[in-house]
Design a protein around this motif. Structure first.
Motif, mmCIF file in Angstrom:
data_model
loop_
_atom_site.group_PDB
_atom_site.id
_atom_site.type_symbol
_atom_site.label_atom_id
_atom_site.label_comp_id
_atom_site.label_asym_id
_atom_site.label_seq_id
_atom_site.Cartn_x
_atom_site.Cartn_y
_atom_site.Cartn_z
ATOM 1 N N ILE A 89 -1.920 7.876 -8.216
ATOM 2 C CA ILE A 89 -1.931 7.737 -6.755
ATOM 3 C C ILE A 89 -0.950 8.766 -6.207
ATOM 4 O O ILE A 89 0.250 8.689 -6.468
ATOM 5 N N THR A 90 -1.468 9.728 -5.477
ATOM 6 C CA THR A 90 -0.610 10.823 -5.006
ATOM 7 C C THR A 90 -0.231 10.684 -3.535
ATOM 8 O O THR A 90 0.661 11.381 -3.053
ATOM 9 N N TYR A 91 -0.922 9.822 -2.819
ATOM 10 C CA TYR A 91 -0.556 9.543 -1.426
ATOM 11 C C TYR A 91 -0.947 8.107 -1.128
ATOM 12 O O TYR A 91 -2.039 7.667 -1.507
ATOM 13 N N ASP A 92 -0.040 7.375 -0.453
ATOM 14 C CA ASP A 92 -0.301 5.948 -0.258
ATOM 15 C C ASP A 92 -0.418 5.592 1.228
ATOM 16 O O ASP A 92 0.008 6.353 2.096
ATOM 17 N N LEU A 93 -0.965 4.405 1.494
ATOM 18 C CA LEU A 93 -1.128 3.897 2.851
ATOM 19 C C LEU A 93 0.220 3.678 3.528
ATOM 20 O O LEU A 93 1.211 3.394 2.847
ATOM 21 N N THR A 94 0.208 3.741 4.842
ATOM 22 C CA THR A 94 1.428 3.429 5.591
ATOM 23 C C THR A 94 1.363 2.015 6.183
ATOM 24 O O THR A 94 2.386 1.462 6.557
ATOM 25 N N GLN A 95 0.159 1.431 6.259
ATOM 26 C CA GLN A 95 0.007 0.089 6.858
ATOM 27 C C GLN A 95 0.370 -1.033 5.886
ATOM 28 O O GLN A 95 0.214 -0.885 4.669
ATOM 29 N N ASP A 96 0.814 -2.159 6.468
ATOM 30 C CA ASP A 96 0.990 -3.403 5.711
ATOM 31 C C ASP A 96 -0.380 -4.091 5.695
ATOM 32 O O ASP A 96 -0.806 -4.679 6.687
ATOM 33 N N ILE A 97 -1.070 -4.022 4.559
ATOM 34 C CA ILE A 97 -2.477 -4.454 4.557
ATOM 35 C C ILE A 97 -2.652 -5.972 4.512
ATOM 36 O O ILE A 97 -3.774 -6.459 4.594
ATOM 37 N N SER A 98 -1.547 -6.724 4.421
ATOM 38 C CA SER A 98 -1.682 -8.187 4.430
ATOM 39 C C SER A 98 -2.181 -8.685 5.798
ATOM 40 O O SER A 98 -2.603 -9.818 5.940
ATOM 41 N N LYS A 99 -2.162 -7.814 6.781
ATOM 42 C CA LYS A 99 -2.607 -8.186 8.139
ATOM 43 C C LYS A 99 -4.049 -7.760 8.413
ATOM 44 O O LYS A 99 -4.552 -7.918 9.518
ATOM 45 N N TYR A 100 -4.720 -7.197 7.427
ATOM 46 C CA TYR A 100 -6.042 -6.604 7.673
ATOM 47 C C TYR A 100 -7.127 -7.075 6.694
ATOM 48 O O TYR A 100 -6.845 -7.382 5.533
ATOM 49 N N HIS A 101 -8.344 -7.045 7.199
ATOM 50 C CA HIS A 101 -9.518 -7.040 6.332
ATOM 51 C C HIS A 101 -9.725 -5.571 5.958
ATOM 52 O O HIS A 101 -9.913 -4.725 6.840
ATOM 53 N N VAL A 102 -9.661 -5.287 4.677
ATOM 54 C CA VAL A 102 -9.684 -3.893 4.222
ATOM 55 C C VAL A 102 -11.060 -3.534 3.656
ATOM 56 O O VAL A 102 -11.631 -4.275 2.852
ATOM 57 N N VAL A 103 -11.563 -2.397 4.095
ATOM 58 C CA VAL A 103 -12.785 -1.843 3.505
ATOM 59 C C VAL A 103 -12.427 -0.485 2.910
ATOM 60 O O VAL A 103 -11.986 0.415 3.628
ATOM 61 N N ILE A 104 -12.565 -0.386 1.608
ATOM 62 C CA ILE A 104 -12.325 0.899 0.938
ATOM 63 C C ILE A 104 -13.569 1.762 1.127
ATOM 64 O O ILE A 104 -14.690 1.319 0.830
ATOM 65 N N VAL A 105 -13.355 2.966 1.619
ATOM 66 C CA VAL A 105 -14.472 3.889 1.864
ATOM 67 C C VAL A 105 -14.378 4.998 0.818
ATOM 68 O O VAL A 105 -13.495 5.858 0.888
ATOM 69 N N GLU A 106 -15.270 4.968 -0.165
ATOM 70 C CA GLU A 106 -15.219 5.915 -1.288
ATOM 71 C C GLU A 106 -16.358 6.923 -1.188
ATOM 72 O O GLU A 106 -17.403 6.641 -0.608
ATOM 73 N N ASP A 107 -16.145 8.075 -1.795
ATOM 74 C CA ASP A 107 -17.227 9.064 -1.820
ATOM 75 C C ASP A 107 -18.232 8.752 -2.932
ATOM 76 O O ASP A 107 -19.432 8.738 -2.698
ATOM 77 N N ILE A 108 -17.703 8.485 -4.147
ATOM 78 C CA ILE A 108 -18.602 8.276 -5.287
ATOM 79 C C ILE A 108 -17.911 7.395 -6.328
ATOM 80 O O ILE A 108 -16.703 7.530 -6.538
ATOM 81 N N ILE A 109 -18.653 6.496 -6.925
ATOM 82 C CA ILE A 109 -18.142 5.764 -8.092
ATOM 83 C C ILE A 109 -18.866 6.329 -9.303
ATOM 84 O O ILE A 109 -20.087 6.252 -9.413
ATOM 85 N N ASP A 110 -18.056 6.923 -10.163
ATOM 86 C CA ASP A 110 -18.599 7.592 -11.342
ATOM 87 C C ASP A 110 -18.215 6.731 -12.558
ATOM 88 O O ASP A 110 -18.877 5.744 -12.851
ATOM 89 N N THR A 111 -17.111 7.038 -13.222
ATOM 90 C CA THR A 111 -16.670 6.179 -14.330
ATOM 91 C C THR A 111 -16.122 4.850 -13.799
ATOM 92 O O THR A 111 -16.091 3.858 -14.507
ATOM 93 N N GLY A 112 -15.648 4.846 -12.559
ATOM 94 C CA GLY A 112 -15.074 3.642 -11.953
ATOM 95 C C GLY A 112 -13.569 3.549 -12.132
ATOM 96 O O GLY A 112 -12.937 2.631 -11.630
ATOM 97 N N ARG A 113 -12.990 4.499 -12.851
ATOM 98 C CA ARG A 113 -11.550 4.425 -13.157
ATOM 99 C C ARG A 113 -10.690 4.504 -11.898
ATOM 100 O O ARG A 113 -9.777 3.706 -11.723
#
Ligand code: IMP
Ligand code: MG
Length: 188
Positions: A89-113
């Protein structure tokens, strides 16, 4: 490697797999679906850089309810078309996500790692809920068991470029998804 020669650049684009119109239509449907599902809820769309930046930009504009966006960056590929198998992980979120419904928006799932590491990290921060939306899914390449809640397109095992996805940092600016031709001139 720096590429400035337009014709050698274009030679590697072997065929268009998903057109601009197909992408636009599916994103529109997905935006409507998210807008219905999260209406009245604090929604945070989390994009995994860099590959998902164009998808996030278009998906955000297809969402018609209030929402926030956040960015993370993960490195799992060196430049080129093969995975090195590790995720950082080279850059992280600034928000406190315990206050949100989070949707991860990905480009592609390949190996899934990459995604499984990101999901682990985000779950530990206790979001109100967590879902995964991916533009592309290559299920035949999966190494780690992980599925998207929404996958816009399932594609065969072929390296693809365009619409945010790169090969050696190039081709992100193509407005469509294309297959990358590795046979001409080898890998980047
Ligand atoms: P993973 O193998 O599922 O961990 O995928 C990691 C990352 O590799 C993705 O988020 C993409 O950024 C990149 N990637 C995987 N397959 C492709 C591809 O076909 N074209 C371009 N990038 C890819
Ligand atoms: Mg990605």
């Amino acid at each position: 490697m720096t590429v400035t020669d337009k014709s050698s650049f274009e030679k590697k684009i072997s065929r268009i797999l998903i057109t601009e119109t197909e992408i636009r239509d599916r994103i529109h449907e997905c935006g409507e679906q998210l807008s219905r599902e999260y209406e009245g809820k604090p929604l945070l769309l989390v994009s995994v850089l860099k590959g998902a930046f164009i998808f996030l930009a278009d998906l955000t504009r297809a969402v018609t309810i209030p929402c926030e966006i956040g960015f993370m960056a993960a490195q799992s590929y060196f430049s080129g078309t093969s995975s090195n198998g590790s995720v950082e992980i080279t850059y992280d979120l600034t928000q406190d996500i315990s206050k949100y419904h989070v949707v991860i928006v990905e480009d592609i799932i390949d190996t899934g790692r990459t995604l499984s590491e990101i999901v682990k990290l985000l779950r530990a921060r206790d979001p109100l809920s967590l879902k995964i939306v991916t533009l592309l899914d290559k299920p035949s390449r999966r190494v780690v068991k992980i599925d998207a809640d929404v996958s816009l397109f399932t594609i065969p095992d072929h390296f693809v470029i365009g619409y945010g996805l790169d090969c050696g940092e190039y081709y992100r600016n193509l407005p469509y998804i294309a297959e990358y031709d590795e046979s001409i001139g080898g890998k980047e």
